[in-house]
Scaffold this motif. Structure first.
Motif, PDB file in Angstrom:
ATOM      1  N   ASP A 175       0.459  19.443  -5.457  1.00  0.00           N
ATOM      2  CA  ASP A 175       1.648  19.368  -6.797  1.00  0.00           C
ATOM      3  C   ASP A 175       1.949  17.700  -6.798  1.00  0.00           C
ATOM      4  O   ASP A 175       2.755  17.013  -7.786  1.00  0.00           O
ATOM      5  N   ALA A 176       3.272  17.761  -5.971  1.00  0.00           N
ATOM      6  CA  ALA A 176       3.924  17.129  -5.337  1.00  0.00           C
ATOM      7  C   ALA A 176       3.279  15.889  -5.133  1.00  0.00           C
ATOM      8  O   ALA A 176       3.462  14.379  -5.219  1.00  0.00           O
ATOM      9  N   MET A 177       1.772  15.348  -4.255  1.00  0.00           N
ATOM     10  CA  MET A 177       1.220  14.434  -4.496  1.00  0.00           C
ATOM     11  C   MET A 177       0.561  13.960  -5.692  1.00  0.00           C
ATOM     12  O   MET A 177       0.920  13.081  -6.096  1.00  0.00           O
ATOM     13  N   VAL A 178       0.619  14.567  -6.527  1.00  0.00           N
ATOM     14  CA  VAL A 178      -0.513  14.064  -7.966  1.00  0.00           C
ATOM     15  C   VAL A 178       0.968  13.714  -8.651  1.00  0.00           C
ATOM     16  O   VAL A 178       0.993  12.404  -9.252  1.00  0.00           O
ATOM     17  N   ALA A 179       2.498  14.471  -8.002  1.00  0.00           N
ATOM     18  CA  ALA A 179       2.938  13.937  -8.941  1.00  0.00           C
ATOM     19  C   ALA A 179       3.911  12.427  -8.500  1.00  0.00           C
ATOM     20  O   ALA A 179       3.753  11.542  -9.214  1.00  0.00           O
ATOM     21  N   LYS A 226       3.891   6.468  -8.599  1.00  0.00           N
ATOM     22  CA  LYS A 226       2.967   5.254  -8.599  1.00  0.00           C
ATOM     23  C   LYS A 226       2.463   4.543  -9.549  1.00  0.00           C
ATOM     24  O   LYS A 226       2.496   2.507  -9.150  1.00  0.00           O
ATOM     25  N   GLN A 227       1.531   5.136  -9.826  1.00  0.00           N
ATOM     26  CA  GLN A 227       0.567   3.954 -11.422  1.00  0.00           C
ATOM     27  C   GLN A 227       1.391   3.556 -12.602  1.00  0.00           C
ATOM     28  O   GLN A 227       0.851   2.566 -13.025  1.00  0.00           O
ATOM     29  N   LYS A 228       2.906   4.474 -12.872  1.00  0.00           N
ATOM     30  CA  LYS A 228       3.197   3.796 -13.105  1.00  0.00           C
ATOM     31  C   LYS A 228       3.802   2.297 -12.967  1.00  0.00           C
ATOM     32  O   LYS A 228       4.525   1.718 -13.787  1.00  0.00           O
ATOM     33  N   PHE A 251       0.893  -1.340  -0.053  1.00  0.00           N
ATOM     34  CA  PHE A 251       0.088   0.050   0.258  1.00  0.00           C
ATOM     35  C   PHE A 251       0.996   1.071   0.128  1.00  0.00           C
ATOM     36  O   PHE A 251       1.725   1.658   0.517  1.00  0.00           O
ATOM     37  N   TYR A 252       0.513   2.623  -0.396  1.00  0.00           N
ATOM     38  CA  TYR A 252       1.332   3.997  -0.235  1.00  0.00           C
ATOM     39  C   TYR A 252      -0.169   4.650  -0.371  1.00  0.00           C
ATOM     40  O   TYR A 252      -1.178   4.464  -0.833  1.00  0.00           O
ATOM     41  N   ARG A 253       0.253   5.550   0.498  1.00  0.00           N
ATOM     42  CA  ARG A 253      -1.205   7.041   0.858  1.00  0.00           C
ATOM     43  C   ARG A 253      -0.401   7.557   1.131  1.00  0.00           C
ATOM     44  O   ARG A 253       0.901   7.981   2.233  1.00  0.00           O
ATOM     45  N   LEU A 254      -1.056   8.843   0.747  1.00  0.00           N
ATOM     46  CA  LEU A 254      -0.502  10.026   0.734  1.00  0.00           C
ATOM     47  C   LEU A 254      -1.509  11.102   0.891  1.00  0.00           C
ATOM     48  O   LEU A 254      -2.990  10.631   0.760  1.00  0.00           O
ATOM     49  N   ARG A 255      -1.325  12.191   2.002  1.00  0.00           N
ATOM     50  CA  ARG A 255      -2.521  12.670   2.938  1.00  0.00           C
ATOM     51  C   ARG A 255      -1.473  14.127   3.314  1.00  0.00           C
ATOM     52  O   ARG A 255      -0.015  14.353   3.391  1.00  0.00           O
ATOM     53  N   LEU A 256      -2.105  15.351   2.192  1.00  0.00           N
ATOM     54  CA  LEU A 256      -2.452  17.111   3.072  1.00  0.00           C
ATOM     55  C   LEU A 256      -2.245  16.734   4.239  1.00  0.00           C
ATOM     56  O   LEU A 256      -3.880  16.923   4.541  1.00  0.00           O
TER      57      LEU A 256
END
Length: 84
Positions: free
Chosen positions: A66-70, A75-77, A25-30
């Motif tokens: 922007d950093a989160m989307v990048a 990770k999608q790739k 898993f990978y989680r990104l949170r602002l």
């Protein structure tokens, strides 16, 4: 493929491959910080564990988003997909 909402604050993605026993898993949170900036919390590891984490600080929400989307696109790739 699912589409992200316009300005997500929390993204959880997973990469599962039963053949090679991969359950990640990978989680990104602002999160706003105490100094007027925004922190990007990144958590990753094997599904079912606490995993590891890292916090990156940004001056404003735009740069953090922007950093989160990048990171999400990178990770999608690598085969990660939105969990849900």
């Amino acid at each position: 493929m699912q589409q992200l909402e316009m300005f997500p604050e929390d993204i959880r993605i997973e990469r599962v491959d039963h053949d090679v026993n991969m359950y990640r898993f990978y989680r990104l949170r602002l999160m706003p910080d105490l100094f007027g900036g925004v922190s990007l919390l990144r958590e990753w590891g094997r599904i079912g564990t606490q995993g590891r984490h890292r916090i990156d600080c940004f001056e404003d929400a735009g740069r953090a988003a922007d950093a989160m989307v990048a990171l999400y696109q990178a990770k999608q790739k690598r085969g990660y997909q939105l969990s849900g």
